[in-house]
Scaffold this motif. Structure first.
Motif, PDB file in Angstrom:
ATOM      1  N   UNK A   9       0.732  -1.204   0.018  1.00 15.51           N
ATOM      2  CA  UNK A   9       0.165   0.111   0.039  1.00 15.51           C
ATOM      3  C   UNK A   9       0.896   1.255  -0.123  1.00 15.51           C
ATOM      4  N   UNK A  10       2.028   1.035   0.083  1.00 15.03           N
ATOM      5  CA  UNK A  10       3.063   2.075   0.064  1.00 15.03           C
ATOM      6  C   UNK A  10       3.283   2.459  -1.412  1.00 15.03           C
ATOM      7  N   UNK A  11       2.710   3.568  -1.703  1.00 13.53           N
ATOM      8  CA  UNK A  11       2.881   4.248  -3.362  1.00 13.53           C
ATOM      9  C   UNK A  11       4.319   4.241  -3.741  1.00 13.53           C
ATOM     10  N   UNK A  12       5.069   4.854  -2.921  1.00 14.96           N
ATOM     11  CA  UNK A  12       6.457   5.313  -3.172  1.00 14.96           C
ATOM     12  C   UNK A  12       7.233   3.706  -3.478  1.00 14.96           C
ATOM     13  N   UNK A  50       5.031 -10.433  -4.747  1.00 16.81           N
ATOM     14  CA  UNK A  50       5.870  -9.876  -3.683  1.00 16.81           C
ATOM     15  C   UNK A  50       4.864  -9.009  -2.470  1.00 16.81           C
ATOM     16  N   UNK A  51       5.201  -9.438  -1.602  1.00 17.48           N
ATOM     17  CA  UNK A  51       4.165  -9.198  -0.448  1.00 17.48           C
ATOM     18  C   UNK A  51       4.477  -8.480   0.741  1.00 17.48           C
ATOM     19  N   UNK A  52       3.986  -7.306   0.834  1.00 19.83           N
ATOM     20  CA  UNK A  52       4.358  -6.376   2.167  1.00 19.83           C
ATOM     21  C   UNK A  52       3.453  -7.033   3.261  1.00 19.83           C
ATOM     22  N   UNK A  53       3.796  -6.772   4.509  1.00 19.30           N
ATOM     23  CA  UNK A  53       2.899  -7.343   5.441  1.00 19.30           C
ATOM     24  C   UNK A  53       2.045  -6.512   6.288  1.00 19.30           C
ATOM     25  N   UNK A  54       2.377  -5.038   6.324  1.00 19.98           N
ATOM     26  CA  UNK A  54       1.570  -4.111   6.846  1.00 19.98           C
ATOM     27  C   UNK A  54       0.582  -3.395   5.692  1.00 19.98           C
TER      28      UNK A  54
END
Length: 221
Positions: A9-12, A50-54
């Motif tokens: 969810x981090x656009x950058x 590629x998976x972010x956790x938050x």
């Protein structure tokens, strides 16, 4: 062209990953929440995630057990050893700590896409028990057990966590997509039937009930 789903969810960071991966010749799709990622996985399964956790809504830890047949590289700022071990045992193919070097990321992506270490095999093994993820047949040293979809989903989750107790609520959550008809009241019956089939095929108990908590695989002989 290999397709990679970036779940962040981090656009950058997401824009950076898309740029780096696109330049390397990969097709890139994006999801900004765990729920959106599930929809993407159902409509157009990628070759790698590629998976972010938050993540908003469904977190990366909650999403990971629901991703099957696709290698997952976790990208997270959580650098603790326990976090890495739990995620790798929980089904992640690899774990990269943020911030990361793009060269290392591309190397690890390449390893997974060519079938390197960490990709979930077509069979799960624990002791003398083998579960074929394509045919849904469980094989012991002495015979085979043909499983219902619910029995297969339960056994798959237990075999992905060898030696660990899986609670009833965890089982119900993790198999919900495969068998939405399984409820808390029917789970005990499905596990009982599964244990009987495995016992008949291998002449021993392969699943132990942990009273008041859940179930685990029995220690191999």
């Amino acid at each position: 062209m290999k397709r990679i789903l970036v779940v962040d969810d981090d656009l950058h960071i997401g824009n950076l990953l898309e740029e780096v991966l696109s330049k390397a010749g990969y097709g890139v799709s994006r999801a900004y929440s765990g729920t959106e990622a599930l929809l993407c996985l159902e409509s157009a399964p990628p070759d790698l995630v590629l998976l972010d956790l938050m993540l908003p809504g469904l977190s990366g830890e909650e999403l990971l057990p629901k991703i099957e047949g696709v290698p997952v590289i976790v990208l997270s700022a959580k650098a603790g050893l326990d976090s890495k071990v739990d995620l790798l045992l929980g089904g992640a193919a690899d774990y990269i700590t943020k911030p990361f070097e793009t060269k290392e990321l591309l190397a690890r992506v390449a390893v997974q896409l060519r079938g390197g270490a960490g990709r979930e095999a077509s069979r799960l093994r624990y002791g003398g028990l083998v579960l074929d993820l394509d045919t849904h047949i469980a094989t012991t040293e002495a015979g085979e057990a043909h499983l219902t979809p619910t029995e297969y989903a339960i056994l798959r989750q237990l075999m992905r966590r060898p030696g660990q107790v899986v609670t009833k609520s965890q089982l119900l959550e993790q198999i919900a997509l495969d068998t939405p008809d399984c409820t808390e009241s029917s789970l005990k019956m499905h596990v009982s039937n599964l244990r009987k089939k495995l016992r008949a095929a291998g002449d021993r108990d392969y699943i132990e009930a942990v009273w008041g908590i859940g179930f685990k695989l029995a220690e191999p002989d």
